[in-house]
Design a protein around this motif. Structure first.
Motif, PDB file in Angstrom:
ATOM      1  N   ILE A 188      30.323  47.620  46.054  1.00 21.57           N
ATOM      2  CA  ILE A 188      30.681  46.236  45.720  1.00 21.57           C
ATOM      3  C   ILE A 188      31.491  46.193  44.424  1.00 21.57           C
ATOM      4  CG2 ILE A 188      29.760  43.978  45.073  1.00 21.57           C
ATOM      5  CD1 ILE A 188      27.389  44.536  46.907  1.00 21.57           C
ATOM      6  N   ALA A 189      31.059  46.967  43.415  1.00 16.33           N
ATOM      7  CA  ALA A 189      31.789  46.984  42.145  1.00 16.33           C
ATOM      8  C   ALA A 189      33.194  47.535  42.336  1.00 16.33           C
ATOM      9  CB  ALA A 189      31.020  47.826  41.126  1.00 16.33           C
ATOM     10  N   GLY A 190      33.322  48.580  43.157  1.00 16.73           N
ATOM     11  CA  GLY A 190      34.647  49.133  43.425  1.00 16.73           C
ATOM     12  C   GLY A 190      35.551  48.135  44.114  1.00 16.73           C
ATOM     13  N   ARG A 191      34.963  47.356  45.016  1.00 20.19           N
ATOM     14  CA  ARG A 191      35.765  46.345  45.713  1.00 20.19           C
ATOM     15  C   ARG A 191      36.221  45.261  44.747  1.00 20.19           C
ATOM     16  NH1 ARG A 191      36.738  40.904  47.604  1.00 20.19           N
ATOM     17  NH2 ARG A 191      37.692  41.092  49.668  1.00 20.19           N
ATOM     18  N   ILE A 192      35.341  44.872  43.804  1.00 25.11           N
ATOM     19  CA  ILE A 192      35.696  43.833  42.833  1.00 25.11           C
ATOM     20  C   ILE A 192      36.791  44.324  41.895  1.00 25.11           C
ATOM     21  CG2 ILE A 192      34.832  42.471  40.897  1.00 25.11           C
ATOM     22  CD1 ILE A 192      32.148  42.354  42.318  1.00 25.11           C
ATOM     23  N   VAL A 193      36.653  45.588  41.439  1.00 19.32           N
ATOM     24  CA  VAL A 193      37.631  46.137  40.507  1.00 19.32           C
ATOM     25  C   VAL A 193      38.979  46.352  41.193  1.00 19.32           C
ATOM     26  CG1 VAL A 193      38.211  48.146  39.089  1.00 19.32           C
ATOM     27  CG2 VAL A 193      35.893  47.209  39.051  1.00 19.32           C
ATOM     28  N   ALA A 194      38.933  46.954  42.388  1.00 18.86           N
ATOM     29  CA  ALA A 194      40.184  47.246  43.086  1.00 18.86           C
ATOM     30  C   ALA A 194      40.810  46.002  43.683  1.00 18.86           C
ATOM     31  CB  ALA A 194      39.932  48.278  44.193  1.00 18.86           C
ATOM     32  N   GLY A 195      39.984  45.021  44.001  1.00 12.33           N
ATOM     33  CA  GLY A 195      40.490  43.828  44.648  1.00 12.33           C
ATOM     34  C   GLY A 195      40.810  44.107  46.110  1.00 12.33           C
ATOM     35  N   GLY A 196      41.182  43.097  46.802  1.00 12.08           N
ATOM     36  CA  GLY A 196      41.515  43.244  48.216  1.00 12.08           C
ATOM     37  C   GLY A 196      42.699  42.370  48.581  1.00 12.08           C
ATOM     38  N   ALA A 197      43.518  42.880  49.449  1.00 12.16           N
ATOM     39  CA  ALA A 197      44.700  42.143  49.884  1.00 12.16           C
ATOM     40  C   ALA A 197      44.329  41.284  51.082  1.00 12.16           C
ATOM     41  CB  ALA A 197      45.826  43.101  50.240  1.00 12.16           C
ATOM     42  N   ASN A 198      44.192  39.991  50.873  1.00  9.87           N
ATOM     43  CA  ASN A 198      43.891  39.066  51.952  1.00  9.87           C
ATOM     44  C   ASN A 198      45.191  38.506  52.524  1.00  9.87           C
ATOM     45  OD1 ASN A 198      40.963  38.914  52.090  1.00  9.87           O
ATOM     46  ND2 ASN A 198      41.072  38.052  50.022  1.00  9.87           N
ATOM     47  N   PRO A 199      45.219  38.221  53.807  1.00  3.74           N
ATOM     48  CA  PRO A 199      46.441  37.681  54.416  1.00  3.74           C
ATOM     49  C   PRO A 199      46.733  36.272  53.904  1.00  3.74           C
ATOM     50  CG  PRO A 199      44.626  37.635  55.986  1.00  3.74           C
ATOM     51  CD  PRO A 199      44.133  38.400  54.796  1.00  3.74           C
ATOM     52  N   ASP A 200      47.986  35.887  54.086  1.00  3.29           N
ATOM     53  CA  ASP A 200      48.439  34.566  53.642  1.00  3.29           C
ATOM     54  C   ASP A 200      47.977  33.521  54.663  1.00  3.29           C
ATOM     55  OD1 ASP A 200      49.680  32.429  52.505  1.00  3.29           O
ATOM     56  OD2 ASP A 200      51.709  32.997  53.147  1.00  3.29           O
ATOM     57  N   VAL A 201      46.757  33.027  54.450  1.00  8.59           N
ATOM     58  CA  VAL A 201      46.165  32.044  55.348  1.00  8.59           C
ATOM     59  C   VAL A 201      45.756  30.821  54.518  1.00  8.59           C
ATOM     60  CG1 VAL A 201      44.280  31.585  56.965  1.00  8.59           C
ATOM     61  CG2 VAL A 201      45.321  33.842  56.891  1.00  8.59           C
ATOM     62  N   PRO A 202      46.070  29.607  54.991  1.00  6.62           N
ATOM     63  CA  PRO A 202      45.730  28.401  54.223  1.00  6.62           C
ATOM     64  C   PRO A 202      44.237  28.072  54.279  1.00  6.62           C
ATOM     65  CG  PRO A 202      46.750  27.780  56.289  1.00  6.62           C
ATOM     66  CD  PRO A 202      46.850  29.275  56.198  1.00  6.62           C
ATOM     67  N   VAL A 203      43.433  28.968  53.700  1.00  2.52           N
ATOM     68  CA  VAL A 203      41.988  28.747  53.589  1.00  2.52           C
ATOM     69  C   VAL A 203      41.650  28.683  52.114  1.00  2.52           C
ATOM     70  CG1 VAL A 203      39.700  29.695  54.046  1.00  2.52           C
ATOM     71  CG2 VAL A 203      41.491  29.913  55.762  1.00  2.52           C
ATOM     72  N   GLN A 204      40.990  27.628  51.715  1.00  2.00           N
ATOM     73  CA  GLN A 204      40.666  27.442  50.306  1.00  2.00           C
ATOM     74  C   GLN A 204      39.676  28.508  49.850  1.00  2.00           C
ATOM     75  OE1 GLN A 204      39.025  23.587  49.421  1.00  2.00           O
ATOM     76  NE2 GLN A 204      40.374  23.337  47.676  1.00  2.00           N
ATOM     77  N   ASN A 205      39.949  29.099  48.658  1.00  2.00           N
ATOM     78  CA  ASN A 205      39.083  30.134  48.082  1.00  2.00           C
ATOM     79  C   ASN A 205      38.866  31.289  49.075  1.00  2.00           C
ATOM     80  OD1 ASN A 205      38.685  28.569  45.704  1.00  2.00           O
ATOM     81  ND2 ASN A 205      37.054  27.425  46.726  1.00  2.00           N
ATOM     82  N   LEU A 206      39.953  31.772  49.641  1.00  2.26           N
ATOM     83  CA  LEU A 206      39.841  32.817  50.658  1.00  2.26           C
ATOM     84  C   LEU A 206      39.224  34.094  50.091  1.00  2.26           C
ATOM     85  CD1 LEU A 206      40.411  33.717  53.547  1.00  2.26           C
ATOM     86  CD2 LEU A 206      42.682  34.460  52.791  1.00  2.26           C
ATOM     87  N   ASP A 207      39.606  34.475  48.863  1.00  2.00           N
ATOM     88  CA  ASP A 207      39.061  35.695  48.267  1.00  2.00           C
ATOM     89  C   ASP A 207      37.544  35.599  48.133  1.00  2.00           C
ATOM     90  OD1 ASP A 207      41.557  36.777  48.113  1.00  2.00           O
ATOM     91  OD2 ASP A 207      41.889  36.214  46.019  1.00  2.00           O
ATOM     92  N   ALA A 208      37.076  34.450  47.661  1.00  2.00           N
ATOM     93  CA  ALA A 208      35.635  34.276  47.490  1.00  2.00           C
ATOM     94  C   ALA A 208      34.912  34.271  48.833  1.00  2.00           C
ATOM     95  CB  ALA A 208      35.344  32.976  46.733  1.00  2.00           C
ATOM     96  N   ARG A 209      35.521  33.687  49.845  1.00  2.00           N
ATOM     97  CA  ARG A 209      34.881  33.617  51.159  1.00  2.00           C
ATOM     98  C   ARG A 209      34.790  34.997  51.816  1.00  2.00           C
ATOM     99  NH1 ARG A 209      34.637  28.220  53.069  1.00  2.00           N
ATOM    100  NH2 ARG A 209      35.819  26.756  51.779  1.00  2.00           N
TER     101      ARG A 209
END
Length: 280
Positions: free
Chosen positions: A55-76
């Protein structure tokens, strides 16, 4: 909206799986687990630390989410991932405890005497209620139930994760139908293949360890007669015990093994290509 509903449903599935695993951990004796409380807590800490690093590695590295009109997509998407990893902790502990129990049982099985022979006959009698084999067989059957439950839980969790990823891809294609190359269907297949490998790594060794114990029970209870000529009664009794312990089917042909490995692949294949069929 559809992806948010699917994501919320996936979180509920992960919560349900976690609650089920915790209930099993509280009553491990009912499932054939033979381990001390200190060992259980050691496994819990190891699993929590390992997944915490992920989980910590995912938070530090971040993730590339697709361009979708969903509010707070990273958090979801992060909430879905974190809930899945947290739900995996107690199930990992159960798998490790089951493997430990199989190791303990192998030593115990090796000390069991053979089933007493009938007077004047080389064949072996039935397993009576006071036989030392009966307690071991009952524990083996309880472990089998736990094994089936663990495999089913991992498959359900994997299917939920794959469907969530596929729904996110479908949402992306709905918004950007001309950018399908940025989120190809093969990505979902790779996702399913990764989970299939993880499911095999977690479940197949446990199935193999359990079968080694079960084979030891059968070989110890009904060893080959001294003259090497088994009677029909010996063969029938041994076959009944093999069927009881699910040894009448090989490991590769066992439906449980195929279910654990193939379900993620089939789910990802359907999840990847059904949206394309609907668009065409």
């Amino acid at each position: 909206m559809v992806w948010r509903l699917v994501g919320a449903a996936a979180i509920l599935v992960f919560v349900g799986l976690a609650v089920t695993a915790i209930r099993v951990l509280v009553a491990t004796d009912r499932w054939g687990i033979d381990a001390s409380k200190s060992l259980r807590w050691t496994y819990v800490i190891c699993a929590a630390v390992g997944l915490g690093v992920v989980i910590a590695g995912r938070i530090v590295a971040g993730g590339a989410n697709p361009d979708v009109p969903v509010q707070n997509l990273d958090a979801r998407t992060g909430a879905v991932l974190v809930s899945a990893l947290i739900a995996a902790i107690p199930w990992l502990v159960l798998v490790w405890l089951a493997l430990h129990t199989c190791q303990v049982l192998r030593h115990r099985i090796g000390e069991l005497p053979p089933i007493p022979a009938r007077p004047g006959d080389d064949s072996r009698g039935p397993i009576h209620s006071d036989s030392p084999h009966r307690e071991v067989i009952v524990q083996m059957l309880r472990l089998w139930d736990l094994l089936v439950l663990c495999v089913a839980a991992f498959v359900i969790g994997v299917v939920a994760a794959i469907v969530t990823s596929s729904t996110l891809r479908a949402a992306f294609l709905d918004v950007h139908p001309d950018r399908a190359d940025e989120f190809p269907a093969v990505n979902v297949l790779y996702y399913g293949a990764l989970f299939a490998v993880l499911a095999a790594v977690l479940n197949v060794p446990l199935v193999a360890a359990w079968r080694r114990c079960a084979r030891g029970v059968v070989d110890g209870a009904y060893p080959l007669p001294w003259d090497g000529q088994p009677t029909e009664a010996w063969v029938a009794a041994r076959s009944r015990l093999e069927a009881l312990l699910h040894l009448d089917v090989s490991l590769l042909r066992n439906p449980l093994t195929g279910f654990a490995v193939l379900s993620p692949l089939l789910t990802s294949a359907l999840a990847a290509f059904i949206p394309q069929l609907s668009q065409s």
